[in-house]
Design a protein around this motif. Structure first.
Motif, PDB file in Angstrom:
ATOM      1  N   LEU A  60      34.367  -3.233  27.448  1.00  0.00           N
ATOM      2  CA  LEU A  60      33.174  -2.487  27.858  1.00  0.00           C
ATOM      3  C   LEU A  60      33.553  -1.076  28.298  1.00  0.00           C
ATOM      4  N   ARG A  61      34.666  -0.955  29.010  1.00  0.00           N
ATOM      5  CA  ARG A  61      35.140   0.373  29.420  1.00  0.00           C
ATOM      6  C   ARG A  61      35.486   1.221  28.191  1.00  0.00           C
ATOM      7  N   GLN A  62      36.173   0.599  27.222  1.00  0.00           N
ATOM      8  CA  GLN A  62      36.522   1.319  26.004  1.00  0.00           C
ATOM      9  C   GLN A  62      35.279   1.700  25.223  1.00  0.00           C
ATOM     10  N   MET A  63      34.298   0.812  25.216  1.00  0.00           N
ATOM     11  CA  MET A  63      33.037   1.082  24.524  1.00  0.00           C
ATOM     12  C   MET A  63      32.335   2.271  25.177  1.00  0.00           C
ATOM     13  N   SER A  64      32.337   2.309  26.478  1.00  0.00           N
ATOM     14  CA  SER A  64      31.722   3.412  27.213  1.00  0.00           C
ATOM     15  C   SER A  64      32.414   4.729  26.897  1.00  0.00           C
ATOM     16  N   SER A  65      33.750   4.705  26.861  1.00  0.00           N
ATOM     17  CA  SER A  65      34.513   5.919  26.583  1.00  0.00           C
ATOM     18  C   SER A  65      34.262   6.429  25.167  1.00  0.00           C
ATOM     19  N   THR A  79      35.527   0.055  17.943  1.00  0.00           N
ATOM     20  CA  THR A  79      35.371  -0.477  19.300  1.00  0.00           C
ATOM     21  C   THR A  79      34.147  -1.369  19.389  1.00  0.00           C
ATOM     22  N   PHE A  80      33.052  -0.924  18.764  1.00  0.00           N
ATOM     23  CA  PHE A  80      31.820  -1.713  18.767  1.00  0.00           C
ATOM     24  C   PHE A  80      32.028  -3.059  18.064  1.00  0.00           C
ATOM     25  N   GLN A  81      32.715  -3.028  16.941  1.00  0.00           N
ATOM     26  CA  GLN A  81      32.969  -4.268  16.205  1.00  0.00           C
ATOM     27  C   GLN A  81      33.833  -5.228  17.015  1.00  0.00           C
ATOM     28  N   THR A  82      34.858  -4.674  17.674  1.00  0.00           N
ATOM     29  CA  THR A  82      35.727  -5.516  18.498  1.00  0.00           C
ATOM     30  C   THR A  82      34.960  -6.105  19.677  1.00  0.00           C
ATOM     31  N   TYR A  83      34.154  -5.251  20.306  1.00  0.00           N
ATOM     32  CA  TYR A  83      33.348  -5.709  21.440  1.00  0.00           C
ATOM     33  C   TYR A  83      32.352  -6.771  20.993  1.00  0.00           C
ATOM     34  N   SER A  84      31.713  -6.542  19.857  1.00  0.00           N
ATOM     35  CA  SER A  84      30.728  -7.498  19.346  1.00  0.00           C
ATOM     36  C   SER A  84      31.381  -8.824  18.974  1.00  0.00           C
ATOM     37  N   LEU A 129      24.671   1.179  31.201  1.00  0.00           N
ATOM     38  CA  LEU A 129      25.957   1.872  31.214  1.00  0.00           C
ATOM     39  C   LEU A 129      26.215   2.567  29.878  1.00  0.00           C
ATOM     40  N   LYS A 130      25.911   1.893  28.791  1.00  0.00           N
ATOM     41  CA  LYS A 130      26.097   2.496  27.466  1.00  0.00           C
ATOM     42  C   LYS A 130      25.207   3.729  27.309  1.00  0.00           C
ATOM     43  N   GLU A 131      23.965   3.642  27.767  1.00  0.00           N
ATOM     44  CA  GLU A 131      23.038   4.772  27.629  1.00  0.00           C
ATOM     45  C   GLU A 131      23.467   5.941  28.509  1.00  0.00           C
ATOM     46  N   ILE A 132      23.960   5.643  29.701  1.00  0.00           N
ATOM     47  CA  ILE A 132      24.465   6.699  30.588  1.00  0.00           C
ATOM     48  C   ILE A 132      25.677   7.376  29.961  1.00  0.00           C
ATOM     49  N   SER A 133      26.524   6.573  29.294  1.00  0.00           N
ATOM     50  CA  SER A 133      27.734   7.105  28.673  1.00  0.00           C
ATOM     51  C   SER A 133      27.433   8.070  27.538  1.00  0.00           C
ATOM     52  N   GLU A 134      26.274   7.938  26.906  1.00  0.00           N
ATOM     53  CA  GLU A 134      25.895   8.880  25.867  1.00  0.00           C
ATOM     54  C   GLU A 134      25.665  10.278  26.454  1.00  0.00           C
TER      55      GLU A 134
END
Length: 484
Positions: A64-69, A436-441, A198-203
């Motif tokens: 999740l942290r990597q996804m945010s970054s 990252t998205f694929q790994t997270y998913s 968190l994802k939306e804030i990261s954008e």
């Protein structure tokens, strides 16, 4: 095993399969929902030997942290590329047909043609027309550049409003998560919503995450400024509605700290705000300075001097200031103000032949005093001045010693190099985000095949329990018949 214990076992199986079926049904219903984290119904044994079901959420905090970054990096890069593409389009796209450089080349060519036949009025008119194209190109490029800044400022305002709303909702959701975790409640749905926020804030802004007791989440910006800790920090911005070369935009403040602009085509900024500040305060102003310096170089190259070689005044190109700006010194907004002198424009009752003869600023500035139709000295001097090196301001981020023609070409090179780097970086960061998205998913999303397979296993457990109940029922009937 007694009949009573058999019934208790069957009842336990029914209860567990009911809970498992509910979890699996919820998972299946959220197949394809990228903001849903898969739940697992795990059967565990209590210390008393009974079996029960515990719900576990497939959370992956490191991912999740990597996804945010990666979301922040991609958001910044795509925003920067969009602005650079707008500036490039203003120059006519890949062929740069609308750029000052292209029109300057046409002007140089028409001057050379006029020098070959200095008595041709039509060729003099062509020079004037090409000069008007140059001035219009600088005017239009300036207008687009300032529109980019104005649009960036408007987007910043919208993004700041959106960020404040997201942080306000984040507090509500985070408080609920903390409360549910502390009291042993089920916070799974709120955890999903918090991850989505968190994802939306990261954008919008680069975010680093810190976890505290009871799943309390603290957010910092990528530069270390506190963004959320129990309560959201104040994000403020005062919008500027109208831009020109003399206007500077206001800073964005997060908890009293200004948001830093990104640097470079492969921007080091994270989130759209850093890229928008970079466009508004770095890229567009630098490009505007280049346009202003091209305009100043043109006025200088075509200036007129009187018979004594002094009293320099604008000639073919002029501006409302009415003077020749100092060499190597930026005149902010000059590219928006430059125009062709009405004295040589036939549509303004002017005479294009003054380009050959001189005297745009009056009789004292006439060079062709003999009124010779073959006089070419002044025209040739203009051709030479276009190709001659002159001093430009270092603020333009280009070579400070170059001809007007080279400086205009270098400006295109500067913009296109920046855009090329941004394009390559955008492709790389998009690929990183997708991986990252694929790994997270793969770790957190619902797999329909897996859920259906587990549902079949639960069904078999249910059938086994039903068979056990049926067997106990048959045995009870036999006992009752025997007691008869």
């Amino acid at each position: 095993m007694s009949l009573a214990s058999s019934l208790n076992t069957a009842n336990s199986i029914f209860r567990n399969t009911s809970q498992q079926t509910s979890v699996l049904s919820t998972n299946i219903a959220n197949d394809g929902n990228e903001n849903y984290v898969r739940r697992q119904a795990v059967v565990v044994q209590t210390i008393y030997g009974a079996s029960t079901v515990q719900n576990e959420r497939s959370q992956q905090m490191a991912l999740l942290r990597q996804m945010s970054s990666s979301t922040s990096q991609q958001g910044a890069q795509s925003t920067l590329l969009e602005g650079l593409t707008t500036l490039s389009d203003a120059l006519g796209g890949n062929e740069y047909q609308l750029s000052p450089s292209s029109y300057l080349a046409n002007l140089q060519s028409s001057l050379q043609s006029f020098a070959a036949l200095p008595g041709e009025y039509a060729l003099a008119s062509t020079v004037v027309t090409d000069a008007i194209d140059v001035a219009n190109s600088l005017n239009n490029a300036t207008a687009t550049t300032q529109e980019v800044r104005e649009d960036a400022d408007a987007q910043i305002f919208e993004e700041v409003q959106r960020l404040n709303k997201l942080l306000a909702e984040f507090k509500i959701v985070n408080d609920t998560v903390v409360r549910q975790t502390a009291t042993g409640g089920n916070a799974d749905d709120y955890l999903d919503r918090r991850d989505t926020l968190l994802k939306e804030i990261s954008e919008i802004v680069g975010v680093s995450v810190n976890m505290r007791e009871n799943s309390d989440m603290v957010l910092y910006t990528s530069d270390g400024t506190t963004l959320f800790e129990t309560d959201p920090r104040e994000v403020t911005f005062v919008r500027t509605f109208t831009y020109d070369s003399t206007v500077s935009g206001n800073a964005i403040f997060i908890d009293g700290t200004a948001v830093r602009a990104g640097v470079g085509g492969n921007t080091d900024g994270q989130g759209s705000l850093a890229a928008l500040v970079q466009l508004r305060d770095v890229v567009a102003p630098t490009f505007q300075t280049q346009l202003d310096e091209i305009a100043r170089g043109l006025i200088e190259a075509f200036q007129e001097t009187d018979a004594g070689g002094a009293n320099e005044l604008p000639g073919l190109f002029t501006w409302p200031g009415g003077t020749v700006p100092p060499t190597g010194t930026v005149q902010p907004g000059l590219a928006a103000l430059i125009q062709v002198n009405p004295a040589v424009r036939s549509d303004a009752s002017g005479d294009p032949m003054l380009i050959r003869d001189g005297g745009i600023n009056g009789a004292a500035y006439v060079k062709n005093t003999a009124a010779s139709s073959g006089f070419t000295d002044l025209i040739n001097s203009y051709v030479d001045e276009l190709a001659a090196n002159r001093s430009f301001s270092a603020d333009a981020d280009l070579k400070t010693d170059a001809s007007v023609l080279s400086f205009a070409s270098n400006s295109i090179g500067w913009l296109e190099e920046l855009r090329s780097n941004a394009t390559t970086a955008n492709e790389n960061k998009q690929a990183l985000y997708e991986r990252t998205f694929q790994t997270y998913s793969a770790k957190t999303a619902v797999s329909l095949d897996e859920e259906l397979s587990l549902l079949l296993d639960v069904e078999q457990s249910y059938k086994a329990a039903a068979k056990l109940v049926s067997t106990v029922d048959d045995m009870l009937k036999a006992v009752l018949e025997m007691a008869g």
